[in-house]
Structures are given as C-alpha cells and as structure tokens.
Motif scaffolding. Structure first.
Motif, PDB file in Angstrom:
ATOM      1  N   TRP A 144       3.556 -10.796   0.574  1.00 21.67           N
ATOM      2  CA  TRP A 144       3.040  -9.494   0.132  1.00 21.67           C
ATOM      3  C   TRP A 144       3.906  -8.909  -0.969  1.00 21.67           C
ATOM      4  O   TRP A 144       3.389  -8.353  -1.951  1.00 21.67           O
ATOM      5  CB  TRP A 144       2.958  -8.513   1.305  1.00 21.67           C
ATOM      6  CG  TRP A 144       1.744  -8.658   2.154  1.00 21.67           C
ATOM      7  CD1 TRP A 144       1.702  -8.950   3.481  1.00 21.67           C
ATOM      8  CD2 TRP A 144       0.381  -8.510   1.746  1.00 21.67           C
ATOM      9  NE1 TRP A 144       0.399  -8.987   3.923  1.00 21.67           N
ATOM     10  CE2 TRP A 144      -0.435  -8.723   2.869  1.00 21.67           C
ATOM     11  CE3 TRP A 144      -0.234  -8.219   0.520  1.00 21.67           C
ATOM     12  CZ2 TRP A 144      -1.820  -8.647   2.829  1.00 21.67           C
ATOM     13  CZ3 TRP A 144      -1.620  -8.148   0.469  1.00 21.67           C
ATOM     14  CH2 TRP A 144      -2.389  -8.369   1.612  1.00 21.67           C
ATOM     15  N   TYR A 146     -10.568  -5.961  -0.688  1.00 22.01           N
ATOM     16  CA  TYR A 146      -9.907  -5.179   0.355  1.00 22.01           C
ATOM     17  C   TYR A 146     -10.717  -5.241   1.654  1.00 22.01           C
ATOM     18  O   TYR A 146     -10.171  -5.470   2.729  1.00 22.01           O
ATOM     19  CB  TYR A 146      -9.728  -3.729  -0.085  1.00 22.01           C
ATOM     20  CG  TYR A 146      -9.162  -2.844   0.998  1.00 22.01           C
ATOM     21  CD1 TYR A 146      -7.807  -2.866   1.300  1.00 22.01           C
ATOM     22  CD2 TYR A 146      -9.992  -2.010   1.738  1.00 22.01           C
ATOM     23  CE1 TYR A 146      -7.295  -2.079   2.301  1.00 22.01           C
ATOM     24  CE2 TYR A 146      -9.477  -1.217   2.751  1.00 22.01           C
ATOM     25  CZ  TYR A 146      -8.130  -1.251   3.028  1.00 22.01           C
ATOM     26  OH  TYR A 146      -7.621  -0.477   4.032  1.00 22.01           O
ATOM     27  N   LEU A 152      -1.044  -4.408   3.703  1.00 22.67           N
ATOM     28  CA  LEU A 152      -1.779  -4.323   2.439  1.00 22.67           C
ATOM     29  C   LEU A 152      -1.613  -2.951   1.801  1.00 22.67           C
ATOM     30  O   LEU A 152      -1.346  -2.840   0.603  1.00 22.67           O
ATOM     31  CB  LEU A 152      -3.261  -4.624   2.675  1.00 22.67           C
ATOM     32  CG  LEU A 152      -4.188  -4.466   1.479  1.00 22.67           C
ATOM     33  CD1 LEU A 152      -3.807  -5.412   0.361  1.00 22.67           C
ATOM     34  CD2 LEU A 152      -5.623  -4.710   1.900  1.00 22.67           C
TER      35      LEU A 152
END
Length: 191
Positions: free
Chosen positions: A40, A59, A114
């Motif tokens: 990430w 997303y 995220l």
C-alpha cells in the motif's frame, strides 16, 4: 502508527490466528500484513493510491472483494468454532504460507488501509521528494506494521494468554467470526 494499532480486520485476523493456531502462524500472518502495508505504501508513493480512491469502480471492486473475503473468513470461523483444534503442526505450505497469504489478502482488501494510504498518506507525501524519502516511507510503513502485528501474534500466542482463550475457544472463535462477518456486512452496505 495510529492507523495500524486501531482495531479492525487486521487485528482480528492476527490475534485469532496466533491464539487458535500457533505463534508461527500468527507471526506469518503479521508478516503478511506488513507486506501488504509495504505494498500500500509503495502504491501511495507511486501515486496509484490516489488513483484508486478517485476511480469509483476500482474502489468499489476492492471494497466488494474485501467485504466478501471478510464474510467468508467470518463464516468459516463461526462454523469451525465448536470443532477441536487439529493437533498437527503447521507445515510450511499449509501453515506459514497460507497464514501470510491470509494476512496479506485481508489487509489488501481492507478499505481502512485503502483510505489511509490512498488519501491521507498519498496527500501528505511530497510529490517531488528524493527516492530515499520514498524508500524510507515504505520501509517505515512496513516496519511499524510488522512490529505491531508480529508483537500481537507473540502476545496472543503466549501460553498464559493462549491458555485463557483456549478455555473459551468456541466463544472466542464465534465472536471473532461474528466481528469479521459484521465488518464484511458493513462494507457491503456502506456507500
């Protein structure tokens, strides 16, 4: 650091693995979570984290995959809560690698990760920083995650903690399964 230590699916998966399986499996899960943090962070410094948060279908795809994965793990925990633990030791293929993969997938499909890396983290990182700065960010993100989750795995697999939890295995596993199921359901229903 605050994002890592706040309770969520990552914490649930590493503590339940360490408690219900073994220290080795718990640490492997922690290493999988750390690898996902590194992934990430790398995506964020490459600018891809910002893209993921701005492209709605991407997303939503990550969110849906994460929700379904959490529901699947939660259901497996609930259904297996009353079953006795297998006495067989972890093999490299089924224990360590499977635990690391599970940790990696839980974190990579975790919308909290995220949101952190894709928005706050990506915006806070300077656009034209030197390469060493980006490498340091990825290393620090992975290190903090590794220290916390592997530390939790060691703590929750210690004989005294594990022994206390093992007396209540069915309750603990059911509660963790319900928690993961609830997190997955909440993700499915959130906008």
């Amino acid at each position: 650091m605050l994002s890592v230590v706040s309770p969520g699916p990552n914490f649930a998966i590493v503590t339940s693995t360490a408690t219900l399986r073994s220290r080795r499996a718990g640490v492997a899960t922690g290493l999988g979570l750390a690898a996902a943090s590194a992934t990430w962070a790398l995506l964020a410094v490459a600018g891809l984290g910002l893209i993921v948060t701005q492209v709605e279908w991407l997303y939503l795809g990550i969110k849906l995959a994460g929700a379904l994965y959490l529901i699947w793990i939660g259901l497996r925990m609930i259904l297996g809560a009353r079953k006795p633990l297998a006495a067989a030791p972890d093999t490299l293929e089924s224990g360590v690698f499977a635990s690391a993969r599970k940790g990696y997938l839980v974190s990579m499909t975790n919308p909290k990760a995220l949101a952190f890396y894709g928005s706050i983290f990506a915006v806070m990182v300077p656009a034209h920083a030197p390469a060493w700065f980006y490498a340091a960010i990825v290393s620090i993100g992975a290190s903090v995650s590794c220290l916390w989750y592997c530390g939790m795995a060691v703590l929750f697999s210690s004989p005294s903690v594990r022994g206390g939890f093992m007396r209540f295995k069915a309750v603990f596993e059911t509660l963790m399964g319900v928690f993961l199921l609830g997190m997955g359901g909440r993700l499915l229903l959130s906008r």
